[in-house]
Design a protein around this motif. Structure first.
Motif, PDB file in Angstrom:
ATOM      1  N   PRO A  91      67.483 -76.800  17.794  1.00  0.00           N
ATOM      2  CA  PRO A  91      66.773 -77.225  19.001  1.00  0.00           C
ATOM      3  C   PRO A  91      67.084 -76.292  20.178  1.00  0.00           C
ATOM      4  O   PRO A  91      68.217 -75.871  20.354  1.00  0.00           O
ATOM      5  N   VAL A 122      61.970 -77.405  18.676  1.00  0.00           N
ATOM      6  CA  VAL A 122      62.897 -77.555  17.547  1.00  0.00           C
ATOM      7  C   VAL A 122      62.417 -76.655  16.423  1.00  0.00           C
ATOM      8  O   VAL A 122      61.275 -76.766  15.965  1.00  0.00           O
ATOM      9  N   THR A 139      66.341 -76.101  24.366  1.00  0.00           N
ATOM     10  CA  THR A 139      65.794 -76.714  25.575  1.00  0.00           C
ATOM     11  C   THR A 139      66.024 -75.842  26.806  1.00  0.00           C
ATOM     12  O   THR A 139      65.459 -76.120  27.855  1.00  0.00           O
ATOM     13  N   GLU A 154      59.663 -80.711  21.910  1.00  0.00           N
ATOM     14  CA  GLU A 154      60.294 -81.877  22.503  1.00  0.00           C
ATOM     15  C   GLU A 154      59.640 -82.144  23.855  1.00  0.00           C
ATOM     16  O   GLU A 154      59.313 -81.198  24.589  1.00  0.00           O
ATOM     17  N   ARG A 191      58.695 -78.861  15.920  1.00  0.00           N
ATOM     18  CA  ARG A 191      58.029 -79.684  16.932  1.00  0.00           C
ATOM     19  C   ARG A 191      58.423 -79.222  18.336  1.00  0.00           C
ATOM     20  O   ARG A 191      59.399 -78.500  18.519  1.00  0.00           O
TER      21      ARG A 191
END
Length: 194
Positions: free
Chosen positions: A174, A164, A176, A153, A151
């Protein structure tokens, strides 16, 4: 395909793709099926360091008529330029920063749209992909390890802020940090059945 999986002779546990939640075996089974489908060889070396593609031009490879939908960076930025930018402290007003932001935003938007339509997406990277993985000349968009994209985020304003990945070794990864995403993930794709 049969039910024999590559296992560690000492432990009997799956040797490459690990067990998932509740000891699920599906990743190891899919890994073996992919090896057979990709190159007509149920040997792990036929997929080790691959990029998730089928060897359609190779004798025995590509047993079904699949097409690939793929997103990849097309900005002309090199790993040397990114490593130099990082070594200079990642200045905000640098063209590499602009390319990174535009590229990652486009990548995450594409992934988000594809996942919203139910597409199963894969990407490739180093096996230890994370926000802290070392960024070196040998880790630049290296597809040595295939990962499923779980997915995107988002923040409170529904803006994509990370991704992720599901590692076949049995854990989520994950990311970021936009620099890590830009450097380690060269793109993503999905196989379309005829």
């Amino acid at each position: 395909m049969d039910g024999d999986l590559w296992v560690d002779p000492g432990t009997g546990a799956p040797r490459y793709a690990k067990l998932g939640g509740e000891d699920a075996l599906w990743v190891a089974i899919v890994e073996k099926a992919y090896a057979i489908l990709r190159a007509d060889d149920s040997n792990y070396t036929s997929i080790n360091a691959g990029d998730g593609t089928l060897e359609i031009g190779k004798a025995g490879g590509g047993h079904i008529n699949l097409t690939l939908s793929y997103w990849g960076y097309n900005d002309g930025v090199t790993k040397e330029a990114v490593l130099d930018w990082i070594a200079r402290g990642s200045p905000q007003d640098d063209p590499i920063r602009s390319a990174r932001d535009a590229g990652v935003n486009a990548f995450l938007s594409w992934v988000q749209q594809e996942r919203a339509q139910g597409a199963a997406l894969v990407t490739g990277s180093v096996s230890n992909v994370s926000d802290t993985a070392a960024l070196t000349a040998t880790s630049w968009r290296r597809s040595a390890h295939i990962l499923m994209i779980d997915r995107v985020e988002t923040n409170g304003a529904s803006r994509p802020v990370g991704i992720v990945l599901r590692n076949p070794y049995g854990f989520e990864a994950p990311l970021t940090d936009y620099t890590q995403i830009y450097f380690l993930l060269g793109g993503a794709g999905r196989w379309n059945l005829p």
